[in-house]
Design a protein around this motif. Structure first.
Motif, PDB file in Angstrom:
ATOM      1  N   LEU A  38       0.852  -1.194   0.000  1.00  0.00           N
ATOM      2  CA  LEU A  38       0.000   0.000   0.000  1.00  0.00           C
ATOM      3  C   LEU A  38       0.890   1.248   0.000  1.00  0.00           C
ATOM      4  O   LEU A  38       1.651   1.470   0.936  1.00  0.00           O
ATOM      5  N   SER A  39       0.761   2.037  -1.085  1.00  0.00           N
ATOM      6  CA  SER A  39       1.615   3.229  -1.212  1.00  0.00           C
ATOM      7  C   SER A  39       0.801   4.491  -0.960  1.00  0.00           C
ATOM      8  O   SER A  39      -0.384   4.565  -1.308  1.00  0.00           O
ATOM      9  N   ARG A  40       1.456   5.477  -0.384  1.00  0.00           N
ATOM     10  CA  ARG A  40       0.823   6.785  -0.159  1.00  0.00           C
ATOM     11  C   ARG A  40       1.743   7.838  -0.772  1.00  0.00           C
ATOM     12  O   ARG A  40       2.919   7.958  -0.359  1.00  0.00           O
ATOM     13  N   TYR A  41       1.249   8.574  -1.761  1.00  0.00           N
ATOM     14  CA  TYR A  41       2.057   9.587  -2.431  1.00  0.00           C
ATOM     15  C   TYR A  41       1.393  10.951  -2.297  1.00  0.00           C
ATOM     16  O   TYR A  41       0.162  11.045  -2.287  1.00  0.00           O
ATOM     17  N   TYR A  42       2.220  11.983  -2.231  1.00  0.00           N
ATOM     18  CA  TYR A  42       1.693  13.354  -2.130  1.00  0.00           C
ATOM     19  C   TYR A  42       2.442  14.269  -3.090  1.00  0.00           C
ATOM     20  O   TYR A  42       3.653  14.094  -3.309  1.00  0.00           O
ATOM     21  N   ILE A  43       1.736  15.264  -3.633  1.00  0.00           N
ATOM     22  CA  ILE A  43       2.412  16.371  -4.318  1.00  0.00           C
ATOM     23  C   ILE A  43       1.846  17.701  -3.803  1.00  0.00           C
ATOM     24  O   ILE A  43       0.658  17.783  -3.457  1.00  0.00           O
ATOM     25  N   GLN A  44       2.699  18.692  -3.760  1.00  0.00           N
ATOM     26  CA  GLN A  44       2.264  20.044  -3.385  1.00  0.00           C
ATOM     27  C   GLN A  44       1.413  20.622  -4.521  1.00  0.00           C
ATOM     28  O   GLN A  44       1.798  20.525  -5.692  1.00  0.00           O
ATOM     29  N   VAL A  45       0.262  21.196  -4.178  1.00  0.00           N
ATOM     30  CA  VAL A  45      -0.600  21.855  -5.183  1.00  0.00           C
ATOM     31  C   VAL A  45      -1.054  23.212  -4.635  1.00  0.00           C
ATOM     32  O   VAL A  45      -1.063  23.409  -3.415  1.00  0.00           O
ATOM     33  N   PRO A  46      -1.464  24.130  -5.515  1.00  0.00           N
ATOM     34  CA  PRO A  46      -1.971  25.408  -4.995  1.00  0.00           C
ATOM     35  C   PRO A  46      -3.241  25.195  -4.174  1.00  0.00           C
ATOM     36  O   PRO A  46      -3.980  24.236  -4.423  1.00  0.00           O
ATOM     37  N   LEU A  47      -3.483  26.093  -3.242  1.00  0.00           N
ATOM     38  CA  LEU A  47      -4.654  25.975  -2.367  1.00  0.00           C
ATOM     39  C   LEU A  47      -5.961  25.935  -3.139  1.00  0.00           C
ATOM     40  O   LEU A  47      -6.933  25.322  -2.727  1.00  0.00           O
ATOM     41  N   SER A  48      -5.968  26.615  -4.295  1.00  0.00           N
ATOM     42  CA  SER A  48      -7.207  26.727  -5.078  1.00  0.00           C
ATOM     43  C   SER A  48      -7.478  25.461  -5.893  1.00  0.00           C
ATOM     44  O   SER A  48      -8.511  25.368  -6.548  1.00  0.00           O
TER      45      SER A  48
END
Ligand code: FAD
Ligand code: PHB
Length: 390
Positions: A218-228
Motif C-alpha cells: 500500500l503506497s501513499r504519495y503526495y504532491i504540493q498543489v496550490p490551495l485553489s
C-alpha cells in the motif's frame, strides 16, 4: 448520565485517552459526531514516533502495531536529481519511527474500547459543553429527538480543528497563533508496491513531493498543489506524471502505479491556541493545534498532550494531586511549539513558495547543502523527527 471525564471527539486522541483512563479505573464517555465508518475512512497520519508507540502499548493496544507496523531506521531527502539518506538510528543513538496507519490504530482503539464495554456514542449531534468555569460542568448532545445530558468532573476536547470545544472558550480568555500556507498536499493511496521501502521527501522547482507507504503493498504519495486546486483536476495518470517529474530519475523509473483508492487535498496550516485549558475544559490534539504534515508531527504531538493529560488525571483521581492538571497547558504547549518549529522549518526547506525570490531559493539550496555536509545539522533533524523527549 454521569461520568468522570467526558470526551468530545472519537478520533485517535479521544479514543487513546479513554482507553488509557479505563486501564486506571477512571470512567469516560466519548461523544463522536460521525459514524465509525466515516472516521475509519479518513486516510491521515502514517509515521509514529517512539513515545506514541509506547503510549499505545501502555493502553494495551500495541499488539497489532508491533506485529504489522514497520520500523523505519531512516528516510531520504531528494533534491537536484539525487536522494540522500537521513540515518535516524545512527544519528539518534538507536531511535527509529514506526510506519503504521492512523486508520489501523484507530481500528485497534475502537476494538479495545468495545471489548472493555466502553461508552462511545457515534452520530452524537449538537454536542455542547456547558458551565465550564463552574465546579459542575456538563455535556449535552442530541440523539434523534432526544437531548441527553452528561454530568462530568472534567471535559476533554479531542474534537479536532473544526470541533466545538475550542469555540466554547470565550475569545478574550485565549490567544491564537496561525500561519496559513499558500498550498496544500494532494494525496493518493494505491494498492501497489511502494517505490521505496523508506520515505522520500523531495524538493523540486515544480513543488514538493513525498513517497510514503502504509505497508509493503500500500503506497501513499503526495504532491504540493496550490490551495485553489481541486482533486477533479488530477486524474490518476496526471497525478503520477507530475509526481515522477519531481523525483530523481532512478526513483521515477522504478515507480509502479495503480488506480487510486483515495484522493484528497489537505491544506497546510500551523495553528496554536493558548492556553489549552479553560476551567474544567482541557483541549488535546488537533482541537488545540494544527501542524503542517511535513515533519509528521500532528498525531505525535496529539499523543504528547494525551500523555500529559492522562498522567495528570490519574494523579488527580488516585492521589488528589492536581499539580499535573494545573501545569497541563504549559507542559503540553512547550512540546507543541517545538513540534511547530520543526514542522515550519521542514515545510520551508522543502516547498516551493509562490512568492519566493531567487534569493530565497538560494537560501533553501544552501540549507540543504549545509544539512548534508554537517553531521551536527543532520542530528538536529533526526532528533526532532523521531520525537523530542516528553
Ligand atoms: P481528529 O483526528 O481530527 O479527530 C477528531 C474527532 O472529533 C473526529 O472523529 C471528528 O469527527 C470528531 N468531532 C469533530 N467535531 C465534533 C463535535 N462537534 N462533536 C463530536 N465529535 C466531533 N500526523 C503525524 O503525526 N504523522 C503523520 O505522518 C501525519 N500525516 C498526516 C497526513 C495528512 C494528509 C493529514 C491531513 C494529517 C496528518 N497528520 C499526521 C496529522 C494527524 O492526522 C492529526 O494530527 C490527528 O488526526 C489528530 O487526531 P485528533 O484525534 O486530535 O483529531
Ligand atoms: C503519510 O504517510 O501520510 C505521511 C508521512 C510523512 C509525513 C506526512 C504524511 O511527513
Amino acid at each position: 448520565m454521569r461520568t468522570q471525564v467526558g470526551i468530545i471527539g472519537g478520533g485517535p486522541s479521544g479514543l487513546l485517552l479513554s482507553q488509557l483512563l479505563h486501564r486506571r479505573g477512571i470512567e469516560t464517555v466519548v461523544l463522536e459526531k460521525h459514524s465509525r465508518e466515516y472516521v475509519l475512512e479518513r486516510i491521515r497520519a502514517g509515521v509514529l514516533e517512539h513515545s506514541f508507540a509506547e503510549l499505545m502499548r501502555e493502553a494495551q493496544v500495541g499488539e497489532r502495531m508491533d506485529r504489522e507496523g514497520q520500523i523505519h531506521d531512516g528516510f531520504y531527502i531528494a533534491h537536484g536529481g539525487i536522494k540522500k539518506r537521513v540515518d535516524l538510528r545512527a544519528l539518534t543513538g538507536g531511535k527509529t519511527v514506526i510506519v503504521y496507519g492512523q486508520t489501523e490504530l484507530t481500528r485497534d482503539l475502537y476494538e479495545a474500547r468495545d471489548q472493555a464495554g466502553g461508552i462511545l456514542i457515534h452520530n452524537a449531534a449538537d454536542v455542547k459543553p456547558h458551565d465550564l468555569a463552574s465546579p459542575h460542568p456538563y455535556l449535552t448532545y442530541r440523539l434523534g429527538e432526544e437531548t441527553v445530558r452528561i454530568d462530568c468532573d472534567y471535559i476533554v476536547g479531542c474534537d479536532g480543528f473544526h470541533g466545538v470545544s475550542r469555540q466554547s472558550i470565550p475569545k478574550e480568555k485565549v490567544r491564537t497563533f496561525e500561519r496559513v500556507y499558500p498550498f496544500g498536499w494532494l494525496g493518493v493511496l494505491t494498492r501497489t508496491e511502494p517505490v521505496s521501502p523508506e520515505l522520500i521527501y523531495a524538493r523540486h522547482e515544480r513543488g514538493f513531493a513525498l513517497c510514503s507507504l502504509r505497508s509493503p503493498t500500500l503506497s501513499r504519495y503526495y504532491i504540493q498543489v496550490p490551495l485553489s486546486d481541486s482533486v477533479d483536476n488530477w486524474p490518476d495518470e496526471q497525478f503520477f506524471d507530475e509526481l515522477r517529474r519531481r523525483l530523481p530519475a532512478g526513483v521515477s523509473e522504478a515507480m509502479i502505479t495503480g488506480p487510486s483508492i483515495e484522493k484528497s487535498i489537505a491544506p497546510l496550516r500551523s495553528f496554536v491556541i493558548e492556553p489549552m485549558r479553560f476551567g474544567k475544559l482541557f483541549l488535546a490534539g488537533d482541537a488545540g493545534h494544527i501542524l503542517p504534515p511535513t515533519g509528521a508531527r500532528g498525531l505525535n504531538t496529539a499523543a504528547s498532550d494525551i500523555h500529559y493529560l492522562y498522567h495528570a488525571l490519574v494523579d488527580h483521581y488516585s492521589q488528589r494531586d492536581d499539580r499535573g492538571l494545573e501545569s497541563y497547558s504549559q507542559r503540553a504547549l512547550a512540546r507543541v511549539w517545538k513540534g511547530q518549529r520543526f514542522s515550519w522549518w521542514m515545510t520551508n526547506l522543502l516547498h516551493r513558495f509562490p512568492d519566493s525570490s531567487p534569493f530565497d531559493e538560494r537560501i533553501q539550496e544552501t540549507e540543504l547543502a549545509y544539512l548534508f555536509s554537517s553531521e551536527k545539522a543532520l542530528a538536529l533533524l533526526a532528533e526532532n523527527y523521531v520525537g523530542l523527549p516528553l
